[in-house]
Design an enzyme around this catalytic site. Structure first.
Site, PDB file in Angstrom:
ATOM      1  N   GLY A  75       1.021  -8.639  -3.263  1.00  0.00           N
ATOM      2  CA  GLY A  75       0.445  -9.008  -4.552  1.00  0.00           C
ATOM      3  C   GLY A  75      -1.053  -8.740  -4.589  1.00  0.00           C
ATOM      4  O   GLY A  75      -1.596  -8.312  -5.625  1.00  0.00           O
ATOM      5  N   THR A  76      -1.720  -8.961  -3.488  1.00  0.00           N
ATOM      6  CA  THR A  76      -3.168  -8.751  -3.438  1.00  0.00           C
ATOM      7  C   THR A  76      -3.493  -7.287  -3.734  1.00  0.00           C
ATOM      8  O   THR A  76      -4.371  -6.983  -4.553  1.00  0.00           O
ATOM      9  CB  THR A  76      -3.712  -9.145  -2.045  1.00  0.00           C
ATOM     10  OG1 THR A  76      -3.411 -10.522  -1.818  1.00  0.00           O
ATOM     11  CG2 THR A  76      -5.206  -8.913  -1.938  1.00  0.00           C
ATOM     12  N   ASN A 154      -1.048 -20.636  -9.258  1.00  0.00           N
ATOM     13  CA  ASN A 154      -0.376 -20.917  -7.990  1.00  0.00           C
ATOM     14  C   ASN A 154      -0.582 -22.348  -7.512  1.00  0.00           C
ATOM     15  O   ASN A 154       0.232 -22.891  -6.780  1.00  0.00           O
ATOM     16  CB  ASN A 154      -0.852 -19.938  -6.905  1.00  0.00           C
ATOM     17  CG  ASN A 154      -2.350 -19.813  -6.843  1.00  0.00           C
ATOM     18  OD1 ASN A 154      -2.983 -19.455  -7.828  1.00  0.00           O
ATOM     19  ND2 ASN A 154      -2.935 -20.110  -5.711  1.00  0.00           N
ATOM     20  N   HIS A 204       7.421 -11.895  -1.078  1.00  0.00           N
ATOM     21  CA  HIS A 204       7.659 -13.105  -0.274  1.00  0.00           C
ATOM     22  C   HIS A 204       7.639 -14.395  -1.089  1.00  0.00           C
ATOM     23  O   HIS A 204       7.925 -15.466  -0.574  1.00  0.00           O
ATOM     24  CB  HIS A 204       6.695 -13.176   0.921  1.00  0.00           C
ATOM     25  CG  HIS A 204       5.270 -13.520   0.612  1.00  0.00           C
ATOM     26  ND1 HIS A 204       4.746 -14.778   0.842  1.00  0.00           N
ATOM     27  CD2 HIS A 204       4.242 -12.783   0.133  1.00  0.00           C
ATOM     28  CE1 HIS A 204       3.458 -14.783   0.529  1.00  0.00           C
ATOM     29  NE2 HIS A 204       3.131 -13.593   0.088  1.00  0.00           N
ATOM     30  N   CYS A 328      -3.695 -19.754   0.987  1.00  0.00           N
ATOM     31  CA  CYS A 328      -4.659 -18.764   1.463  1.00  0.00           C
ATOM     32  C   CYS A 328      -6.009 -19.402   1.746  1.00  0.00           C
ATOM     33  O   CYS A 328      -6.851 -18.830   2.396  1.00  0.00           O
ATOM     34  CB  CYS A 328      -4.856 -17.669   0.421  1.00  0.00           C
ATOM     35  SG  CYS A 328      -3.321 -16.955  -0.093  1.00  0.00           S
TER      36      CYS A 328
END
Ligand code: PLP
Length: 395
Positions: A75-76, A154, A204, A328
């Site tokens: 995604g990053t 998120n 994921h 993160c």
């Protein structure tokens, strides 16, 4: 029984367990079917067909054309690529509009782009985590290249009205990117009727392996690759395809569609029961974003008088996995930028935990969590209220 079966895993926004059916489809591509999909012989074409099949499954999941799916490493990367491309292609300018609550995969990249000369406006949110559409539209300038706004947060699960934001951008003829990493498998994504130029997903987060994602690139949108090399992905992302993970993500996409109703009803029911139990048993607990439209699986709760890091350690000792803000960031010592944006003067942000439910959670997880969390919060509050120097017993 594996070690993870003993855990109460309530951190599905951080990552999810690989579905056994996903692993099963992947395994041949990690063993016998190792060919490079770009190779011209039949063995290679078998791998190519598997990648194409996965592309079709991804497209079915988000209701777009297979040719609009570009496989990436995560995604990053997808988020970075969308912004980079827009800045490269927009002749009018170097200005980005985004929000104050984006994942670091957008916000840190924007900060980095600022250092290289781009201008960025970070639009704030209200105390419920909602963005004001008038403010967002007002931030658009003649030299704006792209608006990037996440679909679901998120940390809190709060949903932005991306359909409306997309319409605003279409009317202003500006690229629109949405980070939909937390949305996949939780609520429907139907891109066919939405004027979104770019959308990011990560495998994921929906029971595929880590290290694979997609960037949806609308077929009418100009796009330039950030990863330069071979002509893979029709020149939109160089690098030999991660065939096994792509195959796994394709299967995960198919399962995500099958489980969508389960996610909204059963998983949503687990989250609601957990939240209700906590609010009944723990005084001064507040659900962040409760008044906003939220993902069905996410619960972000502030516990007055508690330090999140201490709470995480104590809950970990009881086998309960959750997180403080985004996974993160854990260990970085930074507070949550999302909660600070929602309530800048509220010190409760430092005592906030995110619990996120998923496909493999069952009723018993809610029971266990409700047996663990309230006494743990009570203990932490008593400890922090005790005069310094008094004996501290932690377990
Ligand atoms: N965007 C959001 C909203 C996320 O929650 C995450 C991961 O937590 C990412 C982007 C980054 O995805 P990846 O881990 O695949 O790089």
């Amino acid at each position: 029984m594996s070690a993870s079966d003993q855990l109460v895993y309530l951190d599905n926004n951080a990552t999810t367990r690989i579905d056994p059916a996903v692993l099963e489809e992947m395994l041949p591509y990690l063993t016998d079917l190792y060919a490079n999909p770009s190779s011209g012989y039949r063995f290679g074409m078998q791998a190519r067909r598997a990648v194409d099949r996965a592309r079709e499954r991804m497209a079915a999941m988000i209701d777009c054309e297979p040719g609009e799916v570009v496989f990436t490493s995560c995604g990053t990367e997808s988020n970075n690529a969308a912004l980079n491309s827009a800045l490269q292609f927009e002749p009018r300018g170097q200005h980005i509009v985004t929000t104050a609550v984006e994942h670091s995969a957008v916000s840190r990249h924007c900060q980095e782009l600022q250092k290289r000369g781009a201008e960025v406006t970070f639009v704030g949110v209200d105390e419920n985590g909602n963005v004001d559409l008038g403010e967002l539209e007002g931030a658009i300038r003649p030299n704006t290249a792209i608006v990037s706004a996440m679909w679901a947060n998120n940390e809190t699960g709060v949903l932005f009205p991306v359909e409306k934001i997309a319409e605003i951008c279409r009317a202003r003829r500006i690229f629109f990117h949405t980070d939909a990493v937390q949305v996949a498998g939780k609520i429907p994504i139907r891109l066919r009727d939405m004027p979104v130029n770019f959308l990011s997903l990560s495998g994921h987060k929906f029971h595929a392996p880590k290290g694979v994602g997609i960037l949806y690139v609308n077929k009418h949108s100009r796009f330039s690759s950030s990863v330069i090399g071979g002509s893979h992905e029709s020149g939109r992302r160089a690098g030999t395809e991660n065939v096994a993970s792509i195959v796994g993500m394709g299967k995960a996409a198919e399962l995500a569609l099958e489980y969508l109703t389960d996610e909204v009803t059963r998983v949503g029911g687990l989250r609601d029961r957990f939240e209700k139990g906590i609010l009944e048993c723990v005084p001064d607990a507040v659900v962040n974003g409760a008044a906003a439209r939220r993902l069905p699986n996410t619960s972000n709760i502030s516990f007055q008088g508690i330090e999140a890091q201490a709470a995480l350690m104590l809950l970990d000792r009881h086998g309960l996995c959750c997180s403080a803000g985004s996974a993160c960031k854990s260990g970085s010592g930074e507070g949550s930028h999302v909660l600070r944006a929602m309530r800048p003067n509220d010190e409760r942000a430092s005592g906030s935990l995110r619990f996120s439910f998923g496909r493999f959670n069952v009723d018993a997880d809610v029971e266990k969590a409700l047996a663990i969390v309230p006494p743990a919060m009570d203990k932490l509050r008593r400890l922090s209220a005790a005069p310094s120097g008094s004996p501290v017993v932690t377990r």
